[in-house]
Design a protein around this motif. Structure first.
Motif, short mmCIF file in Angstrom:
data_model
loop_
_atom_site.label_atom_id
_atom_site.label_comp_id
_atom_site.label_asym_id
_atom_site.label_seq_id
_atom_site.Cartn_x
_atom_site.Cartn_y
_atom_site.Cartn_z
N GLY A 6 -67.00 -99.48 -34.77
CA GLY A 6 -66.18 -100.51 -35.27
C GLY A 6 -64.76 -99.81 -35.55
O GLY A 6 -64.47 -98.68 -35.66
N ARG A 7 -63.76 -100.74 -35.50
CA ARG A 7 -62.51 -100.41 -35.72
C ARG A 7 -62.02 -101.00 -36.88
O ARG A 7 -62.00 -102.22 -37.14
CB ARG A 7 -61.55 -100.93 -34.48
CG ARG A 7 -60.30 -100.46 -34.58
CD ARG A 7 -59.65 -100.12 -33.01
NE ARG A 7 -60.10 -99.17 -32.66
CZ ARG A 7 -60.33 -98.78 -31.18
NH1 ARG A 7 -59.49 -99.72 -30.60
NH2 ARG A 7 -60.89 -97.87 -30.52
N SER A 8 -61.06 -100.19 -37.71
CA SER A 8 -60.54 -100.26 -38.90
C SER A 8 -58.97 -100.78 -38.82
O SER A 8 -58.24 -100.12 -38.25
CB SER A 8 -60.85 -99.47 -39.98
OG SER A 8 -62.40 -99.48 -40.30
N ASP A 32 -66.41 -93.00 -43.65
CA ASP A 32 -67.13 -93.45 -42.67
C ASP A 32 -66.16 -94.31 -41.75
O ASP A 32 -66.75 -94.36 -40.53
CB ASP A 32 -68.05 -94.39 -43.33
CG ASP A 32 -69.26 -93.59 -44.21
OD1 ASP A 32 -69.49 -92.36 -43.73
OD2 ASP A 32 -69.90 -94.15 -44.91
N ALA A 33 -65.16 -94.99 -42.22
CA ALA A 33 -64.49 -95.71 -41.26
C ALA A 33 -63.94 -95.12 -39.94
O ALA A 33 -63.97 -95.36 -38.84
CB ALA A 33 -63.19 -96.43 -42.07
N PHE A 34 -63.59 -93.69 -40.10
CA PHE A 34 -63.22 -92.81 -39.01
C PHE A 34 -64.37 -92.43 -38.08
O PHE A 34 -64.20 -92.46 -36.74
CB PHE A 34 -62.63 -91.30 -39.70
CG PHE A 34 -61.68 -91.97 -40.68
CD1 PHE A 34 -60.45 -92.67 -40.62
CD2 PHE A 34 -61.80 -91.38 -42.01
CE1 PHE A 34 -59.78 -93.18 -41.78
CE2 PHE A 34 -60.80 -91.50 -42.99
CZ PHE A 34 -59.69 -92.55 -42.80
N PHE A 74 -59.74 -103.56 -43.40
CA PHE A 74 -60.92 -104.14 -43.05
C PHE A 74 -61.43 -103.41 -41.75
O PHE A 74 -60.77 -103.03 -40.99
CB PHE A 74 -60.67 -105.93 -42.80
CG PHE A 74 -59.59 -106.10 -41.72
CD1 PHE A 74 -59.98 -106.42 -40.51
CD2 PHE A 74 -58.27 -106.08 -42.25
CE1 PHE A 74 -58.99 -106.83 -39.67
CE2 PHE A 74 -57.44 -106.64 -41.44
CZ PHE A 74 -57.82 -106.97 -39.85
N THR A 75 -62.66 -103.58 -41.53
CA THR A 75 -63.19 -103.10 -40.23
C THR A 75 -63.94 -104.36 -39.45
O THR A 75 -64.61 -105.00 -39.82
CB THR A 75 -64.33 -102.25 -40.58
OG1 THR A 75 -63.71 -101.22 -41.28
CG2 THR A 75 -64.95 -101.59 -39.39
N LEU A 76 -63.71 -104.36 -37.96
CA LEU A 76 -64.40 -105.29 -37.11
C LEU A 76 -65.10 -104.55 -36.17
O LEU A 76 -65.06 -103.44 -35.71
CB LEU A 76 -63.27 -105.92 -36.42
CG LEU A 76 -62.22 -106.89 -37.44
CD1 LEU A 76 -61.30 -107.48 -36.44
CD2 LEU A 76 -62.75 -107.81 -38.28
N SER A 77 -66.11 -105.13 -35.63
CA SER A 77 -66.98 -104.74 -34.30
C SER A 77 -67.57 -106.23 -33.59
O SER A 77 -67.58 -107.27 -34.20
CB SER A 77 -68.04 -103.80 -34.89
OG SER A 77 -68.91 -104.23 -35.92
N GLY A 135 -67.24 -105.92 -40.87
CA GLY A 135 -68.16 -105.16 -41.26
C GLY A 135 -67.71 -104.58 -42.88
O GLY A 135 -68.76 -104.44 -43.40
N ARG A 136 -66.53 -104.44 -42.99
CA ARG A 136 -65.92 -104.05 -44.33
C ARG A 136 -64.64 -105.02 -44.61
O ARG A 136 -64.05 -105.20 -43.53
CB ARG A 136 -66.00 -102.78 -44.56
CG ARG A 136 -67.14 -101.78 -44.37
CD ARG A 136 -68.16 -101.97 -45.67
NE ARG A 136 -69.20 -100.86 -45.48
CZ ARG A 136 -70.17 -100.77 -44.79
NH1 ARG A 136 -70.40 -101.74 -43.97
NH2 ARG A 136 -70.75 -99.66 -44.91
#
Length: 196
Positions: A47-49, A37-39, A64-67, A103-104
């Motif tokens: 979101g960018r991981s 899902d990150a991709f 980690f993922t940010l948005s 996000g994660r």
């Protein structure tokens, strides 16, 4: 281990994930997210991981993922609204306050109990206060899993996140979640202005 000395910061992408050994943070939902899902989030600009690689580049220590996000003040109950509004000078009080969403966030089980998660939180805080940040961002927000260990991680004295809602009942009402359904996550925030 010290995050910035012992690990290398990289954008997390499919090529990197395929090159290094598997990432396992001990949580199926997070593992599944970082496997695929990150991709998709990245491709759709949702979101960018990012990750920290071990010094040998053989494995991912944490990801980690940010948005972009916002705290929507008009949707909050009065007590939460007053708590946030008093943090902002009156000339800037509005309906939404800019935030970055974690996000994660997952730490590889191989690197557990080394405080990497808290070091990543500190890294994110510093990143959004630095001159490299290209946008205004007052808050960091997270929808933390509603589990005691996760809530403690974000709210402990080191990470200092606060609950957006006073209690689970209030959060369910504001998010239209039926009373009998479990609350899977708790909305939490950190005010970056406390670090200025």
């Amino acid at each position: 281990m010290i995050l910035e000395n012992d690990f290398r910061f990289r954008r997390y992408n499919k090529e990197l994930a395929e090159r290094v050994s598997g990432f396992d943070c001990g949580d199926k939902d997070l593992n599944d997210f970082f496997r695929e899902d990150a991709f998709n989030y990245d491709a759709q600009l949702l979101g960018r991981s990012y990750c920290f690689l071990s010094a040998t580049d053989n494995d991912i220590a944490a990801a980690f993922t940010l948005s972009n996000s916002a705290i929507r003040v008009t949707e909050l109950p009065n007590n939460a609204k007053r708590r946030l509004v008093k943090l902002i000078p009156w000339i800037k009080q509005g309906r939404n306050y800019p935030a970055v969403l974690i996000g994660r966030l997952g730490v590889n089980v191989k690197y557990r109990n080394q405080k990497l998660g808290s070091q990543i939180i500190d890294f994110i805080k510093a990143w959004f206060l630095s001159d490299h940040n290209k946008t205004g961002c007052r808050f960091i927000v997270v929808d933390a899993y509603n589990r005691e260990d996760v809530l403690h991680f974000y709210s402990n004295n080191h990470n200092d996140f606060s609950f957006l809602f006073r209690d689970v009942y209030q959060e369910k009402i504001c998010n239209s979640i039926p009373e009998e359904e479990p609350l899977r996550t708790r909305q939490m925030y950190f005010d970056l202005a406390t670090l200025l």
